[in-house]
Design a protein around this motif. Structure first.
Motif, PDB file in Angstrom:
ATOM      1  N   LEU A 104       0.824  -1.205   0.000  1.00 34.32           N
ATOM      2  CA  LEU A 104       0.000   0.000   0.000  1.00 34.32           C
ATOM      3  C   LEU A 104       0.861   1.259   0.000  1.00 34.32           C
ATOM      4  N   GLU A 105       1.978   1.212   0.722  1.00 36.14           N
ATOM      5  CA  GLU A 105       2.849   2.384   0.774  1.00 36.14           C
ATOM      6  C   GLU A 105       3.589   2.574  -0.554  1.00 36.14           C
ATOM      7  N   TYR A 106       3.960   1.501  -1.203  1.00 38.17           N
ATOM      8  CA  TYR A 106       4.509   1.641  -2.558  1.00 38.17           C
ATOM      9  C   TYR A 106       3.484   2.304  -3.485  1.00 38.17           C
ATOM     10  N   MET A 107       2.234   1.883  -3.369  1.00 38.75           N
ATOM     11  CA  MET A 107       1.198   2.387  -4.262  1.00 38.75           C
ATOM     12  C   MET A 107       0.941   3.865  -4.056  1.00 38.75           C
ATOM     13  N   ASP A 134      -3.467  -4.106 -10.926  1.00 41.62           N
ATOM     14  CA  ASP A 134      -2.522  -3.935 -12.028  1.00 41.62           C
ATOM     15  C   ASP A 134      -1.375  -2.991 -11.691  1.00 41.62           C
ATOM     16  N   ALA A 135      -1.264  -2.593 -10.422  1.00 41.63           N
ATOM     17  CA  ALA A 135      -0.100  -1.806 -10.004  1.00 41.63           C
ATOM     18  C   ALA A 135       1.113  -2.691  -9.749  1.00 41.63           C
ATOM     19  N   ILE A 191      -1.848   3.701 -11.627  1.00 44.19           N
ATOM     20  CA  ILE A 191      -2.928   2.812 -11.194  1.00 44.19           C
ATOM     21  C   ILE A 191      -2.910   2.655  -9.679  1.00 44.19           C
ATOM     22  N   GLY A 192      -1.720   2.471  -9.110  1.00 46.31           N
ATOM     23  CA  GLY A 192      -1.619   2.319  -7.660  1.00 46.31           C
ATOM     24  C   GLY A 192      -2.133   3.529  -6.916  1.00 46.31           C
ATOM     25  N   GLN A 193      -1.756   4.716  -7.352  1.00 49.02           N
ATOM     26  CA  GLN A 193      -2.221   5.938  -6.685  1.00 49.02           C
ATOM     27  C   GLN A 193      -3.727   6.095  -6.798  1.00 49.02           C
ATOM     28  N   GLU A 194      -4.286   5.740  -7.949  1.00 45.26           N
ATOM     29  CA  GLU A 194      -5.744   5.840  -8.111  1.00 45.26           C
ATOM     30  C   GLU A 194      -6.465   4.877  -7.177  1.00 45.26           C
ATOM     31  N   ARG A 195      -5.906   3.694  -6.982  1.00 42.41           N
ATOM     32  CA  ARG A 195      -6.544   2.727  -6.082  1.00 42.41           C
ATOM     33  C   ARG A 195      -6.476   3.203  -4.625  1.00 42.41           C
ATOM     34  N   ILE A 196      -5.342   3.735  -4.225  1.00 43.91           N
ATOM     35  CA  ILE A 196      -5.191   4.204  -2.845  1.00 43.91           C
ATOM     36  C   ILE A 196      -6.099   5.396  -2.573  1.00 43.91           C
TER      37      ILE A 196
END
Length: 431
Positions: free
Chosen positions: A329-332, A352-353, A385-390
């Motif tokens: 989660l922190e990477y994202m 997909d992150a 994608i990761g930032q959008e999910r978080i």
């Protein structure tokens, strides 16, 4: 930020957000100090903002959270000295015995509360919580780890007598709780199936990074030690956390993929820290792999902002397959692409992150790192994608709503236990 040393009674509201004197919550933690335990701290501040008077009992830290008592941002924290277990089962008996004694002592000092919020591991804090339940408190069980699976994954002893004992303690904890907080749907399924809990008594409260605290900063090329790329691992280094898998994968990245265009940094500490430094030396990686230990948040953000690829090498085992990894989660939140082994909850979190190597396949893990190093556009796409999910489905605001709903359910029909208590300011009760 350290606040006043006196506790204010200016807040109001009950479990459902109504008027009246502030209800009181007591959070019991044994595994980490607070506010270093980020999940617990986010829960405490959420409750505070909802009008609760919040107390925490936890161990002291070694380098931070060392004061025996502090009020931080309106949350009163009571800490006790605790030496971590060493030397096998006897060491754990000493640790847990000391923790239970100090927890009961400090809970008595806090006085009457409406909710006692117990955080595992270990599954032993139901014992002091039951003393408070007899005085009218409700118990919220915040299940951070599945301890039976943790035992199997950490000690590799199989379903022996100690495993049966931790299963029995988990059952007792489920039975004592009025509501259960699960960190993901896999844990919720365990609470329903193995814990025998009703669906309406189990609430998913996912951990999520503080997006105000974790924000990318400009990359610092000097952190790459003269190499084109930086790889980063963040997290605990314990027997079940897979740092050894990551190091062997990096050796294969060098030897089988022919890649030496990278520097790697491993941020964090834990039981196997020294062993992992030694493994890195034996693999001939000392010139390319850096171990920082635990670092301040500002330095962590610098490393993550500079990283080209982040590593989540947790091997598949009974615990990891169903657990949400905070490092993912922190990477994202920092917009970094991830290489992970193919675990059930890793896919739920990262989607997909991340790219996924077959479970525990170090050669494929290395190959996926190489592919991402060669594809900056794909790295950028995955990071977005990761930032959008978080900031969307995995955002902390969703967990806040679930946490407050759980407290409302726990307190339904309960008259405020702490209203009018002579111990409202956290003073020692009269004997």
């Amino acid at each position: 930020m350290l606040g006043d040393t006196s506790f204010s009674d200016t807040s109001s509201g009950d479990a459902a957000g109504g008027d009246g004197p502030a209800r009181r919550a007591l959070v019991l933690v044994e595994n980490l100090s607070v506010p270093f335990d980020r999940r617990v701290w986010q829960e405490c501040t959420t409750l505070r903002d909802a009008g609760w008077e919040v107390h925490v009992v936890c161990p002291r830290g070694t380098k931070r959270d060392t004061e025996p008592e502090a009020v931080i941002d309106g949350v009163r924290i009571h800490r006790y000295p605790l030496r971590a277990a060493t030397g096998g089962p006897a060491g754990y008996l000493r640790e847990y015995g000391s923790a239970l004694w100090h927890t009961a002592r400090l809970a008595r000092r806090v006085g009457p509360v409406d909710v006692v919020h117990i955080c595992n591991p270990p599954d032993l804090l139901f014992l002091p919580a039951l003393l408070l339940k007899r005085r009218g408190a409700r118990i919220v069980f915040d299940q951070h780890d599945l301890v039976p699976e943790l035992y199997l994954s950490r000690f590799d002893r199989g379903a022996d007598l100690l495993h049966r004992a931790v299963c029995a303690l988990e059952r007792r904890t489920y039975r004592a709780a009025d509501v259960v907080l699960s960190t993901n749907e896999s844990y919720r399924d365990v609470a329903l199936r193995r814990g025998g809990r009703r669906s309406e008594d189990v609430f998913v409260v996912r951990s999520a990074p503080d997006t105000e605290r974790f924000r990318p900063v400009p990359p610092e090329p000097e952190l790459k030690h003269g190499k084109p790329h930086l790889l980063c691992y963040l997290g605990v280094m314990g027997p079940q956390d897979g740092v050894d898998y990551a190091l062997r994968a990096l050796a294969k990245l060098r030897d089988e993929q022919g890649r030496t265009d990278w520097h790697a940094v491993f941020v964090g500490g834990g039981d196997t820290f020294d062993a992992m430094v030694e493994l890195s030396r034996r693999l001939g990686l000392s010139d390319q792999v850096q171990f920082t230990g635990r670092v301040p948040d500002a330095d962590l953000v610098r490393y993550l902002s500079t990283a080209d690829v982040c590593l989540s090498p947790d091997p598949r085992n009974p615990l990891n397959d169903v657990s949400t990894m905070n490092k993912v989660l922190e990477y994202m939140v920092m917009g970094r692409p991830i290489v992970s082994f193919d675990l059930r909850e890793a896919r739920v979190s990262a989607g997909d992150a991340a790219v996924y190597a077959p479970a525990n396949d170090e050669a494929e893990f290395a190959r996926l790192i190489a592919l991402l190093l060669d594809d900056p556009e794909e790295r950028a796409r995955m990071g977005k994608i990761g930032q959008e999910r978080i900031n969307g489905p995995l955002a902390w605001r969703n967990s806040q709503r679930s946490l407050l709903a759980a407290y409302a359910a726990a307190c339904r029909g309960q008259a405020p236990v702490s209203a009018g208590s002579p111990n409202r300011a956290g003073r020692r009760p009269r004997r």
